[in-house]
Design a protein around this motif. Structure first.
Motif, PDB file in Angstrom:
ATOM      1  N   HIS A 194     140.738 -60.957  35.914  1.00  0.00           N
ATOM      2  CA  HIS A 194     141.137 -59.539  35.960  1.00  0.00           C
ATOM      3  C   HIS A 194     142.467 -59.395  36.690  1.00  0.00           C
ATOM      4  CE1 HIS A 194     136.772 -58.122  35.195  1.00  0.00           C
ATOM      5  NE2 HIS A 194     137.499 -58.013  34.095  1.00  0.00           N
ATOM      6  N   GLU A 197     143.084 -58.085  40.509  1.00  0.00           N
ATOM      7  CA  GLU A 197     142.313 -58.644  41.618  1.00  0.00           C
ATOM      8  C   GLU A 197     143.080 -59.805  42.251  1.00  0.00           C
ATOM      9  OE1 GLU A 197     138.531 -59.377  39.695  1.00  0.00           O
ATOM     10  OE2 GLU A 197     138.371 -57.287  39.086  1.00  0.00           O
ATOM     11  N   HIS A 319     136.231 -62.911  41.689  1.00  0.00           N
ATOM     12  CA  HIS A 319     136.740 -61.560  41.430  1.00  0.00           C
ATOM     13  C   HIS A 319     136.895 -60.808  42.748  1.00  0.00           C
ATOM     14  CE1 HIS A 319     135.781 -61.107  36.973  1.00  0.00           C
ATOM     15  NE2 HIS A 319     135.262 -62.284  37.258  1.00  0.00           N
ATOM     16  N   SER A 320     137.372 -59.570  42.667  1.00  0.00           N
ATOM     17  CA  SER A 320     137.272 -58.635  43.771  1.00  0.00           C
ATOM     18  C   SER A 320     137.021 -57.262  43.145  1.00  0.00           C
ATOM     19  CB  SER A 320     138.550 -58.616  44.613  1.00  0.00           C
ATOM     20  OG  SER A 320     139.584 -57.878  43.971  1.00  0.00           O
TER      21      SER A 320
HETATM   22 ZN   LIG Z   1     136.889 -58.531  38.179  1.00  0.00          ZN
END
Ligand SMILES: [Zn+2]
Length: 434
Positions: A194, A197, A319-320
């Motif tokens: 993503h 992130e 992820h974040s």
């Molecule tokens: Zn993500």
């Protein structure tokens, strides 16, 4: 003469500072008028926001006891009416994202200029992943080449090109003491699927640095594979144009050209379609069909290869934000194979990675099922579980819990990496137990 040398040095330093600082080219103009709203009521809000997101009206930033969403200027009235109808209270926490990020950039730049030991990263010399600011994609590439040059156990391979022709790099950290021809255990670490992130790439690079340098039993007899920057097109777009960009940057002429990008973590073929959007303008657009994207196809091919040559023990997608360790499934509330094992090894990770303390000093990771709050499909974790039967599969949501959200200041890179490293040292041996 001496004076002019001093001036020259100052000028050169200035050039380094200016060129190496993350300067967005257009000041995030596209985010003018975009707001962040917080809603209360976990499940109700998550359901309504999920629906509005699939319709392309909002961008869900994170869920928890409060949900944060980005509301586009043109959809404020309809979103507000929907929330009122459902009896969900909301609060505008950021009235204008463009000025919010302008302020944030000024603050980070000031911090950077006042720090005495400025980290640099040049084409010919990038020996450590930076911790004082987020690196550009070319800087991360230079770092990966440097890692390969420094450690004979490190291999670096481009496993494909993106829509904008950037390389998708895969790092292979080989065992230092491989025995015989038996199938070795392998682990896979995915970063940066993503775009916004940024902490994901930063932490993944720090982990690779530590894993390559490790000379203990932790890595002695395993193959470690990692694609630390899955979505470089999106990352660069997020750096230069729209800080909140999530998808890749592909344009499908058969769909519509004004809404580029596919959510790469909705594009894998496991439960495809559930909780994802068919609207190309949505931030969770799943793509025309499973594996429609160059990035997911490249990852799939390599992961299948690893699965055929090794005992694939662990997949972790980084992820974040949210400080959570999720285990599958994400697309259904049914139990995935080895849920109990994933849960207990995950708890060991969380215990080691969590730091006691309140507020900024403390970081608590929570272990839970991906489908706990809402269903979402087409993610790396579910596919690794469903298609490759990997026993230990996780999606890690790095800090924080939403105060900074995706715009986590770079000053957190060090602590976030240190905590995850502690967790990983517990998790890897557990994932290798038969
Ligand atoms: Zn993500």
């Amino acid at each position: 003469m001496a004076v002019s040398w001093v001036i020259l040095v100052i000028l050169v330093l200035n050039v380094v500072l200016v060129t190496s600082s993350p300067t967005p080219v257009n000041n995030y103009q596209v985010l003018a008028g975009h707001q962040v709203w917080r809603t209360e009521g976990e499940r109700e809000a998550a359901a309504v926001m999920g629906r509005l997101e699939r319709e392309g009206l909002v961008d869900v930033l994170g869920h928890g006891t409060v949900s944060a969403v980005r509301v586009f200027p043109e959809s404020k009235d309809v979103v507000s009416a929907s929330l009122r109808r459902e009896g969900i209270k909301y609060q505008v926490v950021i009235p204008d994202l463009r000025s919010h990020f302008a302020e944030e950039r000024r603050r980070v730049k000031k911090e950077l200029l006042s720090s005495r030991q400025m980290e640099t990263c040049l084409e010919s010399d990038c020996p450590k992943p930076l911790t004082q600011r987020y690196m550009t994609f070319p800087e991360m590439e230079w770092y990966l080449h440097d890692l390969k040059a420094r450690y004979s156990r490190v291999e670096l391979k481009s496993i494909g090109k993106t829509f904008e022709n950037r390389d998708i790099w895969m790092v292979h950290i080989k065992p230092t003491a491989a025995r015989g021809t038996i199938k070795r255990d392998a682990i896979w670490i995915e970063g940066g699927i993503h775009a916004r992130e940024w902490i994901s790439e930063a932490v993944t690079l720090q982990l690779l640095d530590r894993l390559a340098a490790d000379n203990t039993s932790l890595t002695r007899n395993i193959d470690i594979y990692s694609v630390p920057i899955v979505n470089p097109d999106g990352y660069e777009y997020s750096r230069t144009t729209n800080r909140m960009w999530r998808k890749n940057r592909s344009i499908d002429p058969s769909v519509r050209q004004d809404c580029p990008g596919v959510d790469l973590n909705r594009n894998w073929d496991e439960g495809y379609g559930v909780g994802a959007s068919t609207n190309p303008c949505s931030d969770t657009y799943q793509g025309r069909n499973p594996f429609s994207e160059l990035e997911t196809r490249a990852l799939k091919k390599e992961m299948e290869r690893v699965s055929s040559t090794n005992n694939f023990r662990l997949v972790m997608a980084v992820h974040s934000y949210g400080q959570k360790l999720y285990y599958p499934w994400g697309y259904t509330r049914e139990k995935a194979p080895y849920t109990a094992e994933m849960k207990s090894a995950g708890e060991a990770f969380a215990q080691a990675a969590s730091v006691r303390g309140r507020g900024r000093r403390g970081t608590q990771y929570e272990v839970t099922s991906s489908s706990d709050l809402y269903l979402a499909s087409g993610a790396t974790d579910d596919w690794s579980k469903g298609a490759l039967n990997v026993k230990y599969v996780y999606t890690l949501e790095l800090p924080d819990e939403g105060f900074h959200g995706f715009a986590l200041p770079p000053s957190h890179i060090k602590s976030a990496s240190r905590d995850v490293w502690r967790g990983l040292k517990k998790l890897i041996p557990l994932a290798r137990e038969k």
